[in-house]
Design an enzyme around this catalytic site. Structure first.
Site, PDB file in Angstrom:
ATOM      1  N   HIS A 185       0.834  -1.214   0.000  1.00 22.82           N
ATOM      2  CA  HIS A 185       0.000   0.000   0.000  1.00 22.82           C
ATOM      3  C   HIS A 185       0.863   1.257   0.000  1.00 22.82           C
ATOM      4  O   HIS A 185       1.246   1.757   1.056  1.00 22.82           O
ATOM      5  CB  HIS A 185      -0.920  -0.043   1.232  1.00 22.82           C
ATOM      6  CG  HIS A 185      -1.993   0.993   1.227  1.00 22.82           C
ATOM      7  ND1 HIS A 185      -3.190   0.809   1.878  1.00 22.82           N
ATOM      8  CD2 HIS A 185      -2.058   2.230   0.681  1.00 22.82           C
ATOM      9  CE1 HIS A 185      -3.956   1.878   1.721  1.00 22.82           C
ATOM     10  NE2 HIS A 185      -3.276   2.773   1.006  1.00 22.82           N
ATOM     11  N   PHE A 201       2.702   6.597  -4.718  1.00 21.95           N
ATOM     12  CA  PHE A 201       3.893   7.268  -5.244  1.00 21.95           C
ATOM     13  C   PHE A 201       3.548   8.497  -6.093  1.00 21.95           C
ATOM     14  O   PHE A 201       4.442   9.142  -6.664  1.00 21.95           O
ATOM     15  CB  PHE A 201       4.792   6.282  -6.018  1.00 21.95           C
ATOM     16  CG  PHE A 201       5.613   5.369  -5.124  1.00 21.95           C
ATOM     17  CD1 PHE A 201       5.700   5.584  -3.744  1.00 21.95           C
ATOM     18  CD2 PHE A 201       6.320   4.295  -5.658  1.00 21.95           C
ATOM     19  CE1 PHE A 201       6.457   4.745  -2.923  1.00 21.95           C
ATOM     20  CE2 PHE A 201       7.090   3.454  -4.840  1.00 21.95           C
ATOM     21  CZ  PHE A 201       7.159   3.678  -3.475  1.00 21.95           C
ATOM     22  N   ARG A 202       2.256   8.824  -6.203  1.00 24.31           N
ATOM     23  CA  ARG A 202       1.787  10.112  -6.760  1.00 24.31           C
ATOM     24  C   ARG A 202       2.145  10.357  -8.216  1.00 24.31           C
ATOM     25  O   ARG A 202       2.124  11.501  -8.655  1.00 24.31           O
ATOM     26  CB  ARG A 202       2.363  11.282  -5.931  1.00 24.31           C
ATOM     27  CG  ARG A 202       2.173  11.175  -4.423  1.00 24.31           C
ATOM     28  CD  ARG A 202       0.761  11.422  -4.028  1.00 24.31           C
ATOM     29  NE  ARG A 202       0.583  11.568  -2.587  1.00 24.31           N
ATOM     30  CZ  ARG A 202      -0.484  11.125  -1.930  1.00 24.31           C
ATOM     31  NH1 ARG A 202      -1.449  10.496  -2.573  1.00 24.31           N
ATOM     32  NH2 ARG A 202      -0.607  11.318  -0.649  1.00 24.31           N
ATOM     33  N   HIS A 207      -5.555  -0.570   6.001  1.00 24.15           N
ATOM     34  CA  HIS A 207      -5.260   0.264   7.176  1.00 24.15           C
ATOM     35  C   HIS A 207      -6.328   0.228   8.277  1.00 24.15           C
ATOM     36  O   HIS A 207      -6.894   1.254   8.627  1.00 24.15           O
ATOM     37  CB  HIS A 207      -4.924   1.701   6.773  1.00 24.15           C
ATOM     38  CG  HIS A 207      -5.819   2.322   5.719  1.00 24.15           C
ATOM     39  ND1 HIS A 207      -7.183   2.259   5.762  1.00 24.15           N
ATOM     40  CD2 HIS A 207      -5.506   3.044   4.603  1.00 24.15           C
ATOM     41  CE1 HIS A 207      -7.674   2.904   4.727  1.00 24.15           C
ATOM     42  NE2 HIS A 207      -6.688   3.384   4.002  1.00 24.15           N
ATOM     43  N   ASP A 254       0.878   2.436   3.753  1.00 15.29           N
ATOM     44  CA  ASP A 254      -0.001   3.526   3.296  1.00 15.29           C
ATOM     45  C   ASP A 254       0.825   4.802   3.129  1.00 15.29           C
ATOM     46  O   ASP A 254       0.419   5.896   3.536  1.00 15.29           O
ATOM     47  CB  ASP A 254      -1.181   3.743   4.255  1.00 15.29           C
ATOM     48  CG  ASP A 254      -2.225   4.696   3.667  1.00 15.29           C
ATOM     49  OD1 ASP A 254      -2.158   4.986   2.463  1.00 15.29           O
ATOM     50  OD2 ASP A 254      -3.102   5.147   4.425  1.00 15.29           O
TER      51      ASP A 254
HETATM   52  C1  NCD Z   1      -4.105   8.648   1.182  1.00 16.58           C
HETATM   53  C2  NCD Z   1      -3.453   9.586   0.179  1.00 16.58           C
HETATM   54  O1  NCD Z   1      -3.011  10.666   0.574  1.00 16.58           O
HETATM   55  O2  NCD Z   1      -3.380   9.227  -1.002  1.00 16.58           O
HETATM   56  N1  NCD Z   1      -4.360   9.380   2.381  1.00 16.58           N
HETATM   57  C3  NCD Z   1      -4.533   8.869   3.610  1.00 16.58           C
HETATM   58  O3  NCD Z   1      -4.832   9.655   4.519  1.00 16.58           O
HETATM   59  N2  NCD Z   1      -4.370   7.605   3.881  1.00 16.58           N
HETATM   60  C4  NCD Z   1      -5.331   8.051   0.602  1.00 16.58           C
HETATM   61  C5  NCD Z   1      -5.843   6.868   1.373  1.00 16.58           C
HETATM   62  O4  NCD Z   1      -5.191   5.819   1.448  1.00 16.58           O
HETATM   63  O5  NCD Z   1      -6.946   6.942   1.895  1.00 16.58           O
HETATM   64 ZN    ZN Z   2      -7.020   4.554   2.227  1.00 15.41          ZN
HETATM   65 ZN    ZN Z   3      -3.732   4.738   1.074  1.00 17.08          ZN
END
Ligand code: NCD
Ligand code: ZN
Ligand code: ZN
Length: 411
Positions: free
Chosen positions: A55, A58-59, A212, A278
């Site tokens: 999870h 990497f944008r 998560h 995450d």
């Molecule tokens: C994640 C993100 O910034 O892409 N943000 C987060 O708070 N976990 C998106 C996500 O996994 O919900």
């Molecule tokens: Zn999420």
């Molecule tokens: Zn996420």
């Protein structure tokens, strides 16, 4: 043989003294004795399987000011992560075969580690399932993404052998606003997670994973349904009382200390299938004002090292860490990784459990440039190898941009 290493390695659930032969990126043998005349590299460090983070965000494409596939994968490598699965909440969202293929090209060009890519559920499900096998559904809005559920789509994914990971929060239970971390925990409260996980039982049967999971009740609900549970390191190591302000803002929120303790107990009991970071990088200047801060915290580089420190402290067994960070994630992606075993990819990390370091932002490699774990103790790998090639040698990055290979998780 391209390389033979000798040392103490994690094999079949325990640390054993072995010779490991590596050729063409794979582990060719694991032996107790070696009698040949090839050169053997003696290692003082403990040899562990590379981590696989199921999870990460990497944008890339879309928000490469926050991270891109090279910086993200390099940051992963420094943290002993030799494969990742990247989430589809990009700009544009990864929902069509065309956008998927474009993202795949970007990742191939930039990633220094192997990678899988999730898709959202759109129209070309058969083709996408064939291509990737892993999907993501947001049961509430989160960064860059709105809620979207299609029962038909879910059915099709499962019929075609795909798997789905769910972001579990139910917006019906959300409050109105919040200005600090305890407030954010109430704003997106535990009931929101629990009810969202409960609602998964109404969806078609198939391999569902709750991402998560952050609360005791959420975990119990997921277990009662037989769902695979993923937990993030920030929910294990932090709670709402952390003095992090906007830097601790994440979905689902940091919870109470009771929840944190319950997650550790479940982890020790073996009730958590996957640890995944995450990794959701946002820039420092975006995170300073709590109310406006986008949710998400970086973590791909610190997850394995934090857990290895917990092992050295005697807080968790090495086998639980390896199962949740390497073995099960590899099975999830249908790849021969995650184990030091003949025929498996030579993805290895070498660590010295006595070398405990304090996490410092200036030593990390994500574009985020900060960490909620600043000052925490960690055991970072000294060398990291991916398919027999060193990515990190003596703590120096010598990996190559674009050498990472695509992992299709299709069965
Ligand atoms: C994640 C993100 O910034 O892409 N943000 C987060 O708070 N976990 C998106 C996500 O996994 O919900
Ligand atoms: Zn999420
Ligand atoms: Zn996420």
């Amino acid at each position: 043989m391209k390389m033979i290493i000798h040392g103490t390695a994690y094999i079949d659930g325990e640390l054993q003294n072995r010779y490991i032969g590596i050729k063409d990126g794979k582990i060719k043998f694991v032996k107790k004795h070696y009698k040949g005349n090839e050169k053997v590299k003696e290692l003082e460090e403990i040899i562990l399987p590379g981590g696989i983070d199921l999870h990460v965000h990497f944008r890339d494409p879309g928000q490469t000011e926050k991270e891109d596939f090279f910086t993200g994968s390099k940051s992963a490598a420094f943290g002993g992560i030799t494969a990742v699965a990247d989430m589809p909440n990009n700009h544009p969202p990864i929902k069509t075969l065309d956008n998927f293929e474009k993202k795949l090209e970007i990742a191939k060009e930039k990633s220094c580690i192997d990678f899988a890519l999730y898709s959202l559920i759109g129209d070309e499900i058969e083709d996408l399932t064939e291509r990737t096998g892993i999907f993501k559904i947001y049961l509430s809005s989160s960064t860059n993404i709105g809620k979207e559920i299609s029962e038909d789509g879910i059915k099709k994914v499962f019929e075609n052998g795909g798997k789905i990971a769910f972001h579990c929060e139910d917006e019906q239970y959300f409050g109105s606003s919040s200005e600090d971390l305890p407030g954010y925990n109430q704003f997106r409260p535990p009931e929101s997670e629990v009810n969202s996980i409960r609602s998964l039982s109404d969806l078609p049967e198939g391999p569902k994973r709750a991402c998560h999971v952050s609360t005791k009740e959420g975990l119990m609900e997921a277990k009662s349904q037989g769902l695979a549970v993923e937990v993030a390191p920030h929910h294990l190591f932090l709670n709402e009382e952390a003095f992090l302000g906007g830097f601790g803002k994440v979905n689902p929120p940091l919870r109470t200390q009771d929840d944190q303790i319950a997650l550790w107990e479940s982890y020790e009991r073996g009730d958590i299938e996957f640890l995944a970071s995450d990794h959701a990088p946002h820039l420092e200047n975006e995170k300073t004002e709590f109310v406006d801060a986008p949710p998400g915290i970086p973590g791909v580089e610190t997850m394995y090292p934090l857990l290895l420190n917990s092992v050295s402290m005697g807080n968790i067994s090495l086998s639980t860490v390896i199962e949740t960070i390497a073995e099960r994630p590899a099975e999830y992606l249908n790849v021969k990784k995650g184990k030091i075993k003949e025929g498996y990819d030579a993805d290895l990390v070498m660590v010295d459990f006595r070398r405990i370091e304090s996490i410092k932002r200036e030593n990390l490699h994500s574009k985020a440039g900060w960490s909620p774990f600043e000052g925490f103790n960690a055991v970072f790998p000294i060398h990291v190898m991916s398919r027999g090639e060193y990515l990190i040698k003596d703590n120096e990055f010598i990996g190559e941009k674009g050498r990472g290979e695509f992992i299709s998780a299709k069965i």
